[in-house]
Design a protein around this motif. Sequence first.
Motif, short mmCIF file in Angstrom:
data_model
loop_
_atom_site.label_atom_id
_atom_site.label_comp_id
_atom_site.label_asym_id
_atom_site.label_seq_id
_atom_site.Cartn_x
_atom_site.Cartn_y
_atom_site.Cartn_z
N PRO A 99 0.84 -1.17 0.06
CA PRO A 99 0.06 0.22 -0.12
C PRO A 99 0.96 1.32 0.00
N ARG A 100 2.19 1.25 0.13
CA ARG A 100 2.91 2.30 0.27
C ARG A 100 3.97 2.77 -0.79
N VAL A 101 3.75 1.81 -1.85
CA VAL A 101 4.76 1.92 -2.93
C VAL A 101 3.96 2.37 -4.15
N GLU A 102 4.72 3.14 -5.31
CA GLU A 102 3.99 3.65 -6.29
C GLU A 102 3.07 2.47 -7.10
N ARG A 103 2.08 2.66 -7.24
CA ARG A 103 0.95 1.55 -7.75
C ARG A 103 1.47 1.21 -9.22
N ARG A 141 9.44 -2.69 -9.10
CA ARG A 141 10.72 -3.38 -9.34
C ARG A 141 11.60 -2.51 -8.69
N ASP A 142 11.64 -1.10 -8.73
CA ASP A 142 12.58 -0.31 -8.20
C ASP A 142 12.69 -0.60 -6.71
N VAL A 143 11.66 -0.71 -5.97
CA VAL A 143 11.69 -0.78 -4.63
C VAL A 143 12.13 -2.13 -3.97
N VAL A 144 11.87 -3.09 -4.81
CA VAL A 144 12.37 -4.52 -4.45
C VAL A 144 13.95 -4.55 -4.87
N ALA A 145 14.41 -3.80 -5.88
CA ALA A 145 15.78 -4.14 -6.01
C ALA A 145 16.25 -3.08 -4.91
N GLU A 193 9.17 8.09 0.90
CA GLU A 193 7.90 7.41 0.37
C GLU A 193 6.98 6.97 1.13
N SER A 194 7.17 6.84 2.72
CA SER A 194 6.64 6.25 3.76
C SER A 194 5.19 7.19 3.95
#
Length: 244
Positions: free
Chosen positions: A184-188, A194-198, A225-226
Motif C-alpha cells: 500500500p505504500r509504494v507507487e502503484r 521493481r525499483d523498490v524491490v531492487a 515514500e513512507s
Amino acid sequence: MGARQLALDLPHADSRSRDDFLPGLANEAALALIDSWPDWPGRSVALVGPEGSGKSHLAAIFAEASGAPIVPAAALDIAAVPGLIGGGALVVEDLGTGKVPEAALFHLLNLVGEQRASLLITSARLPAALAETLATADLASRLRALPVVRLGAPDEELLAAVAVKLFADRQIVPDEALLAYLLPRVERSIAGLRDVVADLDREALARKRPLTRALAAALLRERGESRDDAEPAAGLPFNDFTTG
C-alpha cells in the motif's frame, strides 16, 4: 547503525517464459492476443502500455512461439528489413522511444502485408499519437490504422503476485508482514515496485540484515515514500501465489 558492505548491483534473472507471466485484469486482453497468434485482427498489432506493464515479457512469449527476432525500434535499418521479416514474424520494441526510423518502418509495414507475416510492435504511446509527430504521411496513416491492445494499470492482486515474483527472482522469499506493509505504500505500478524491490535487496545486503518489515519502513522513509496512514493490504491472498 550496523556494518555496511559494498552491495554489487549484479544482474538478476528475469524469466520471460509463458509459465512465468502473471495474468490479471490489467493484462488479460494483451495475453489473449499473444495466445491467439496467428489468428490476429491484422498482420501488424501494437501492444501499448506503461513501462513495466509486461510488454517485453509478452513480446518474448510471442517471439518464442513464432520464432520472431526482437529488434529495438530505434535500431531499425531499411536495408536489414527484408532479412528481419524473412522468418515470417518480427517484434519491434519500444516504438517512440527515440527517433522513429520512418523509412525503415514504412518499408517494414509494407513487407509484412506483402509477405503475410506477423509484426508485433510495443510502445508506451498510442500509434495514433506517434503518427502526429511523423513527417511521412503514408506511415502516419498506417500507424493510425494499426489494431491496438492496451495494458492497463495493475490491480492489487496482480501487484501482490508481481511482488512475490520479483523477490523470488532475487532468491528471496518475503513474509506476509513485509508484503502487507510494502504494497500500500509504494507507487502503484510494476516499474515502481521493481525499483523498490531492487533497493530493498541492495540495502539488505549492504546492511547485512534480513529483509523485514522494519527494513522496508526505514528504506521508504529515506526515499520519502513512507505513508503511515496507508491501509494495510489485509485480505490479499499471498499464499495463493506460486513462484515455481
